[in-house]
Design a protein around this motif. Structure first.
Motif, PDB file in Angstrom:
ATOM      1  N   ARG A 130      66.001  40.547  46.351  1.00  0.00           N
ATOM      2  CA  ARG A 130      64.688  40.953  46.727  1.00  0.00           C
ATOM      3  C   ARG A 130      64.154  42.203  45.694  1.00  0.00           C
ATOM      4  N   LEU A 131      64.811  43.088  45.239  1.00  0.00           N
ATOM      5  CA  LEU A 131      64.205  44.107  44.417  1.00  0.00           C
ATOM      6  C   LEU A 131      63.744  43.507  42.938  1.00  0.00           C
ATOM      7  N   MET A 132      64.603  42.446  42.565  1.00  0.00           N
ATOM      8  CA  MET A 132      64.107  41.656  41.338  1.00  0.00           C
ATOM      9  C   MET A 132      62.816  40.912  41.615  1.00  0.00           C
ATOM     10  N   LYS A 133      62.698  40.353  42.602  1.00  0.00           N
ATOM     11  CA  LYS A 133      61.403  39.682  43.076  1.00  0.00           C
ATOM     12  C   LYS A 133      60.563  40.596  43.045  1.00  0.00           C
ATOM     13  N   GLU A 134      60.460  41.592  43.746  1.00  0.00           N
ATOM     14  CA  GLU A 134      59.389  42.801  43.715  1.00  0.00           C
ATOM     15  C   GLU A 134      58.943  43.232  42.261  1.00  0.00           C
ATOM     16  N   ASN A 135      60.183  43.727  41.636  1.00  0.00           N
ATOM     17  CA  ASN A 135      59.723  44.032  40.183  1.00  0.00           C
ATOM     18  C   ASN A 135      58.972  42.933  39.434  1.00  0.00           C
ATOM     19  N   SER A 136      59.405  41.706  39.723  1.00  0.00           N
ATOM     20  CA  SER A 136      58.705  40.513  38.662  1.00  0.00           C
ATOM     21  C   SER A 136      57.085  40.493  39.486  1.00  0.00           C
ATOM     22  N   LEU A 137      57.129  40.604  40.765  1.00  0.00           N
ATOM     23  CA  LEU A 137      55.708  40.380  41.133  1.00  0.00           C
ATOM     24  C   LEU A 137      54.755  41.795  40.869  1.00  0.00           C
ATOM     25  N   TYR A 138      55.254  42.801  40.825  1.00  0.00           N
ATOM     26  CA  TYR A 138      54.667  44.083  40.167  1.00  0.00           C
ATOM     27  C   TYR A 138      54.451  43.998  38.914  1.00  0.00           C
ATOM     28  N   LYS A 139      55.220  43.187  37.971  1.00  0.00           N
ATOM     29  CA  LYS A 139      55.040  43.265  36.511  1.00  0.00           C
ATOM     30  C   LYS A 139      53.835  42.444  36.156  1.00  0.00           C
ATOM     31  N   SER A 140      53.727  41.063  37.112  1.00  0.00           N
ATOM     32  CA  SER A 140      52.688  40.279  36.853  1.00  0.00           C
ATOM     33  C   SER A 140      51.314  40.810  37.376  1.00  0.00           C
ATOM     34  N   ARG A 141      51.443  41.452  38.396  1.00  0.00           N
ATOM     35  CA  ARG A 141      50.184  41.852  39.229  1.00  0.00           C
ATOM     36  C   ARG A 141      49.689  43.156  38.380  1.00  0.00           C
ATOM     37  N   TYR A 142      50.521  43.820  37.577  1.00  0.00           N
ATOM     38  CA  TYR A 142      50.218  44.890  36.694  1.00  0.00           C
ATOM     39  C   TYR A 142      49.314  44.227  35.725  1.00  0.00           C
ATOM     40  N   LYS A 143      49.741  43.298  34.825  1.00  0.00           N
ATOM     41  CA  LYS A 143      48.929  42.713  33.847  1.00  0.00           C
ATOM     42  C   LYS A 143      47.613  42.450  34.456  1.00  0.00           C
ATOM     43  N   GLN A 144      47.431  41.763  35.820  1.00  0.00           N
ATOM     44  CA  GLN A 144      46.236  41.338  36.106  1.00  0.00           C
ATOM     45  C   GLN A 144      45.274  42.390  36.525  1.00  0.00           C
ATOM     46  N   MET A 145      45.889  43.664  37.180  1.00  0.00           N
ATOM     47  CA  MET A 145      45.098  44.552  37.136  1.00  0.00           C
ATOM     48  C   MET A 145      44.469  45.279  35.935  1.00  0.00           C
ATOM     49  N   GLN A 146      45.167  45.043  34.881  1.00  0.00           N
ATOM     50  CA  GLN A 146      44.810  45.545  33.468  1.00  0.00           C
ATOM     51  C   GLN A 146      43.394  44.845  33.195  1.00  0.00           C
ATOM     52  N   GLN A 147      43.711  43.373  33.208  1.00  0.00           N
ATOM     53  CA  GLN A 147      42.717  42.596  32.878  1.00  0.00           C
ATOM     54  C   GLN A 147      41.531  42.805  33.797  1.00  0.00           C
ATOM     55  N   LYS A 148      41.695  43.283  35.293  1.00  0.00           N
ATOM     56  CA  LYS A 148      40.458  43.281  36.239  1.00  0.00           C
ATOM     57  C   LYS A 148      39.770  44.689  35.752  1.00  0.00           C
ATOM     58  N   GLN A 149      40.547  45.544  35.336  1.00  0.00           N
ATOM     59  CA  GLN A 149      40.006  46.810  34.955  1.00  0.00           C
ATOM     60  C   GLN A 149      39.136  46.932  33.668  1.00  0.00           C
ATOM     61  N   MET A 150      39.505  45.884  32.771  1.00  0.00           N
ATOM     62  CA  MET A 150      38.730  45.726  31.589  1.00  0.00           C
ATOM     63  C   MET A 150      37.407  44.933  31.931  1.00  0.00           C
TER      64      MET A 150
END
Length: 303
Positions: free
Chosen positions: A44-64
Motif C-alpha cells: 500500500r505504501l509503495m503504491k501511494e509513493n508511486s502515486l504521489y510521485k506521478s502527481r508531483y510531476k503533474q503539479m509541477q506542470q500545472k504550476q508552470m
C-alpha cells in the motif's frame, strides 16, 4: 586431560559454526523474502509513493501553466490600468515560486510546500492591498472633485449569463455578416431599470425607432462618455445632472433586434472603449472573469 580439552573446544567451535551458519541463512532468507515478497502495508505504501510521485510531476506542470496564465493576466491588467488611469501600473514582485521551479528542478519537496504557503500568503496580502488601493483612489478623486471612469454596471443584479457580445467585429443579426460593434450587449427583460454608470451631465437625448433606437448620452468629464441605447423609457432630459446609480430609463425592444437588451457604450475622447474593462470595480473577481470570457467569446451581436 589435554585430549578432553581439545574435544570440548571442537564441540564449542562446532556449535558456534552452526549458529553463525543458521544466522547467516536466516538473514539471507529474510533479505530474499523482503526483496521478493512484501506485506500488505508495504504494498500500500509503495503504491501511494508511486502515486504521489506521478502527481508531483503533474503539479509541477500545472504550476508552470498557471504561472503563464497569471503572467498573461498581469499583462492584461496592466493594459486596463493604463487605459483607465493613463499611467503605468505599479510594479509587483516578479519573483514567484514558479520562477524558482524554472531555475532549479532539484529543490526539495519541503521547499515547494513552504514556497506555496508563502506565495498563498503574499497573494492574500496583495488582494487586500488592491482593495485598499482602490478605496484610496476613489477617496482621492472624490476629494479632488474630479470625475472617475464609469465603473458601475448600468443594470442591477446581473449574472454573467446575461453578458452578450462586446466591442469588435461581430455577426450582425440583421445583415448576417460581421460588422463593427462598438458597445456591450447586456441581456435584460423589457422594462428593466437602467442606471447611470457614473455621475455626470446628460449631454444627448435621441428618440428614434431606427438603428439603436432611443439613446441617452452622459458626459462624465475628463473625456469619458457613456451611451445607453435601445431604451424604452427615458427619465432624464438634456442638461440634467445625474448621480451614479440613478435610474435614467428602462430596457426596450424593437423588431430589428434579436432580444431585449441594453446596448451600453463607453467612449473616451470620442473613441469607443471596451465597456468590459470598466466593470471590475463593481463585480467579484470570479464574476468579472466569467463576464470577460462571455463578452470576448460571443461572436453574435444582438443589434
Amino acid at each position: 586431560m589435554k585430549k578432553r580439552y581439545a574435544r570440548w573446544q571442537l564441540v564449542v567451535l562446532g556449535i558456534l559454526r552452526f549458529l553463525v551458519a543458521t544466522l547467516s541463512m536466516s538473514i539471507a532468507c529474510y533479505i530474499v523474502f523482503a526483496l521478493v515478497f512484501s506485506t500488505e502495508e508495504e504494498r500500500r505504501l509503495m503504491k501511494e509513493n508511486s502515486l504521489y510521485k506521478s502527481r508531483y510531476k503533474q503539479m509541477q506542470q500545472k504550476q508552470m501553466l498557471i504561472g503563464d496564465v497569471v503572467e498573461g493576466l498581469q499583462d492584461k491588467d496592466d493594459a486596463i490600468y493604463r487605459e483607465l488611469f493613463e499611467t503605468e501600473a505599479p510594479s509587483l514582485d516578479a519573483l514567484t515560486a514558479t520562477d524558482l521551479i524554472a531555475q532549479n528542478d532539484s529543490l526539495s519537496e519541503s521547499f515547494y510546500q513552504t514556497a506555496a504557503a508563502s506565495a498563498s500568503g503574499r497573494t492574500m496580502l496583495m488582494a487586500r492591498q488592491v482593495d485598499k488601493n482602490f478605496d484610496a483612489i476613489f477617496r482621492l478623486l472624490e476629494e479632488r472633485r474630479d470625475s472617475i471612469p464609469p465603473l458601475t454596471l448600468p443594470l442591477k443584479d446581473m449574472s454573467y449569463v446575461q453578458m452578450g457580445a462586446s466591442v469588435g467585429m461581430k455577426q450582425n443579426p440583421l445583415y448576417k455578416r460581421p460588422v463593427q460593434h462598438d458597445g456591450l450587449d447586456l441581456i435584460a427583460p423589457q422594462g428593466a431599470p437602467v442606471y447611470a454608470a457614473a455621475s455626470g451631465t446628460v449631454s444627448q437625448v435621441v428618440r428614434s425607432r431606427r438603428g439603436l433606437g432611443n439613446i441617452l448620452e452622459i458626459d462624465h468629464g475628463n473625456g469619458y462618455t457613456t451611451r445607453y441605447c435601445l431604451l424604452a423609457d427615458m427619465n432624464v432630459s438634456r442638461g440634467m445632472r445625474v448621480r451614479r446609480g440613478q435610474k435614467i430609463g428602462t430596457v426596450g425592444i424593437s423588431s430589428t433586434i434579436a432580444a431585449a437588451h441594453l446596448h451600453f457604450e463607453v467612449l473616451f475622447k470620442g473613441a469607443p472603449r471596451d465597456p468590459v474593462h470598466y466593470l471590475f470595480a463593481s463585480l467579484s473577481p470570479e464574476d468579472y472573469a466569467h463576464m470577460v470570457y462571455m463578452a470576448t467569446a460571443t461572436s453574435q451581436a444582438l443589434d
